[in-house]
Write an enzyme that holds these catalytic residues in place. Structure first.
Site, PDB file in Angstrom:
ATOM      1  N   LEU A  44       0.903  -1.250   0.055  1.00 51.25           N
ATOM      2  CA  LEU A  44      -0.022  -0.024  -0.035  1.00 51.25           C
ATOM      3  C   LEU A  44       0.795   1.248  -0.018  1.00 51.25           C
ATOM      4  O   LEU A  44       1.987   1.253   0.646  1.00 51.25           O
ATOM      5  CB  LEU A  44      -1.129   0.057   1.302  1.00 51.25           C
ATOM      6  CG  LEU A  44      -1.770   1.270   1.491  1.00 51.25           C
ATOM      7  CD1 LEU A  44      -3.518   0.888   1.692  1.00 51.25           C
ATOM      8  CD2 LEU A  44      -1.204   2.181   2.463  1.00 51.25           C
ATOM      9  N   LEU A  45       0.509   2.246  -0.742  1.00 52.17           N
ATOM     10  CA  LEU A  45       0.886   3.353  -0.714  1.00 52.17           C
ATOM     11  C   LEU A  45      -0.206   4.508  -0.425  1.00 52.17           C
ATOM     12  O   LEU A  45      -1.105   4.361  -0.719  1.00 52.17           O
ATOM     13  CB  LEU A  45       1.483   3.886  -2.245  1.00 52.17           C
ATOM     14  CG  LEU A  45       1.693   5.182  -2.569  1.00 52.17           C
ATOM     15  CD1 LEU A  45       2.655   5.288  -3.662  1.00 52.17           C
ATOM     16  CD2 LEU A  45       0.677   6.182  -3.187  1.00 52.17           C
ATOM     17  N   ASP A  47      -0.244   8.729   1.604  1.00 48.79           N
ATOM     18  CA  ASP A  47       0.183  10.037   1.758  1.00 48.79           C
ATOM     19  C   ASP A  47       1.594  10.546   0.954  1.00 48.79           C
ATOM     20  O   ASP A  47       2.655   9.834   1.472  1.00 48.79           O
ATOM     21  CB  ASP A  47       0.229  10.848   2.739  1.00 48.79           C
ATOM     22  CG  ASP A  47      -1.217  10.503   3.771  1.00 48.79           C
ATOM     23  OD1 ASP A  47      -2.072   9.773   2.968  1.00 48.79           O
ATOM     24  OD2 ASP A  47      -1.135  11.205   4.776  1.00 48.79           O
ATOM     25  N   ASP A 167       0.500  15.263  11.005  1.00 49.76           N
ATOM     26  CA  ASP A 167       0.979  15.661   9.595  1.00 49.76           C
ATOM     27  C   ASP A 167       1.587  17.121   9.550  1.00 49.76           C
ATOM     28  O   ASP A 167       1.051  18.131   8.901  1.00 49.76           O
ATOM     29  CB  ASP A 167      -0.355  15.938   8.698  1.00 49.76           C
ATOM     30  CG  ASP A 167      -0.932  14.502   8.815  1.00 49.76           C
ATOM     31  OD1 ASP A 167      -0.457  13.336   9.118  1.00 49.76           O
ATOM     32  OD2 ASP A 167      -2.491  14.610   8.415  1.00 49.76           O
TER      33      ASP A 167
END
Length: 491
Positions: A44-45, A47, A167
């Site tokens: 999975l990729l 952000d 983030d």
């Protein structure tokens, strides 16, 4: 495969090298794998992280769980480019290998400082009782790509925010370092922006306060906040989860929005004279977690995760998920934010194999395949349908339903192939100028489509999962149009 919590959060060394090689082979041989966009070598990729310019190269990291199409324990993968189009994979850069990021090296940013690149990110830590503690962490990367983490966190969330505090975007202004974060307030469980400041970078961080962006409703959580200067206009890009659709219209499970303002006062902190209304950054189906930054010459660039939280895709069955959009150059003119392909995208065209058309074409190309760029201008006061990646019967594919008389463009992926997120609709409707021509610059990459409308005034991005033998591009009725179709080289 159903993943247990224990499986998703076990350490990377529990997997064999052969397991990883098998997963990489599976992803590489999937016919729906993209060819000229960044994609995971396996797993999975999500952000994009650390988008920056350092040591003569563009750097882009991304969130990765390499062992399956699930949100497991995350790391940062590292890529570099000379032109923002051709990316070279440098492998794992930030591993979840300390107490403070034990359950994932989550999203963050990067900034060139002196002869090193400073990485700032959220470390996800879980206690034995599964209580989350988010740590804001720092690391230095040298010119050889070696990463050294700071021994202690830069700061942790204060009690007026919940565990959803993450983030960080690292900014610098007037000799001060700032960190812009997305957060959820303890009081009311609502989303907000929070700003921190330090003059020393590695220590001395303190909270400046919540950023007033002129909006009373930001959903229950703000994710992936990014501030950039675009031609002298302050632009704030962010993902407000749980946003009331009466506040801003959107159809995806979570939106990716932006606001513009005269400036960003980091001492107040506030956006000065902001827009009264949030705007969708992308009018399509699958864009999220956009990351933007200002290059050394001041130009603003943005790149996005093409995938959505809490959404499954057909390629999950082949143990890989999601891709990264092409990089877009941002400009602000006539009161609007424009997004355009970077110049080097044109280098991917097979110019000697171009198909040009004009007049009232119907069939543009019977066998365009699923790796091409199409530029087309549709004249004013016409209604019709443009079929992309279509079958011979012209019943399956992605349809662009245009009405340049009344000013509407509808993107329809209902008949493209394997369905995706149907609960959130199979069409997206764009308002375009009535009684004017419509310009489209469209990129197709096997399971990804990016549509630039009227020189980037609007952008719509979508995943689609068609039979790879379907490659027809055609108007379904005679249409006054001019354009060119180029096959695209793989990167």
């Amino acid at each position: 495969m159903e993943w247990t919590r224990q499986q998703r959060y076990q350490s990377y060394d529990q997997y064999s090298a052969q397991t990883l090689l098998d997963l990489q082979r599976q992803a590489a041989t999937d016919p729906k794998q993209v060819r000229y966009h960044l994609h995971p070598s396996s797993g999975l990729l999500n952000d994009p992280n650390g988008f920056s310019y350092f040591n003569g190269l563009w750097h882009l990291f991304y969130q990765s769980f390499p062992f399956g199409a699930t949100h497991g324990v995350k790391s940062w993968m590292h890529t570099v480019s000379e032109d923002l189009v051709h990316w070279r994979d440098l492998g794992l850069a930030v591993a979840p290998d300390t107490e403070f990021d034990s359950h994932g090296a989550y999203s963050g940013s990067a900034k060139a400082i002196g002869n090193r690149l400073f990485l700032m990110y959220t470390g996800n830590h879980r206690t034995k009782d599964w209580e989350r503690i988010p740590y804001q962490l720092g690391a230095w990367m040298n010119k050889n790509g070696q990463v050294e983490k700071l021994a202690q966190p830069l700061f942790v969330n204060p009690p007026h925010f919940t565990e959803h505090f993450r983030d960080p975007q690292l900014l610098e202004q007037d000799g001060h370092y700032y960190a812009l974060l997305g957060a959820q307030k303890t009081d009311g469980k609502v989303g907000t922006f929070d700003l921190w400041e330090s003059t020393q970078l590695e220590e001395g961080w303190h909270e400046v306060g919540e950023v007033n962006v002129g909006q009373s409703d930001l959903g229950y959580m703000v994710e992936c906040p990014n501030y950039v200067d675009v031609d002298g206009r302050a632009v704030m890009i962010f993902c407000p989860q749980g946003l009331d659709q009466a506040t801003a219209s959107y159809q995806n499970i979570y939106p990716n929005m932006y606001l513009t303002a005269d400036s960003f006062d980091m001492t107040a902190p506030q956006l000065v004279n902001p827009d009264p209304q949030m705007t969708n950054l992308d009018e399509g189906f699958d864009v999220y977690a956009t990351q933007a930054f200002n290059a050394p010459d001041g130009t603003a660039y943005a790149v996005s995760w093409v995938g959505l939280p809490d959404t499954t895709y057909p390629t999950d069955e082949n143990n890989w998920a999601n891709v990264i959009s092409q990089v877009k150059e941002l400009h602000y003119k006539n009161g609007h934010l424009y997004q355009t392909p970077v110049k080097a995208m044109a280098d991917l065209r097979h110019t000697h194999r171009a198909t040009m058309f004009t007049g009232t074409p119907t069939m543009i190309k019977e066998d365009a395949g699923q790796q091409f760029e199409l530029q087309v201008t549709i004249e004013q006061d016409q209604k019709g349908r443009l079929l992309l990646v279509g079958d011979e019967a012209q019943e399956h594919g992605v349809f662009l339903n245009f009405d340049t008389e009344n000013g509407q463009l509808v993107i329809d992926r209902a008949m493209a192939g394997q369905p995706v997120a149907e609960d959130h609709g199979t069409t997206r409707i764009l308002t375009i100028p009535a009684h004017q021509s419509l310009k489209i610059d469209l990129f197709v990459d096997h399971s990804l489509m990016e549509i630039f409308v009227n020189d980037g005034y609007q952008v719509a991005t979508l995943r689609y999962f068609a039979d790879q033998s379907h490659g027809q591009v055609a108007f379904l009725s005679p249409t006054n149009a001019t354009g060119t179709l180029w096959p695209i080289k793989p990167c």
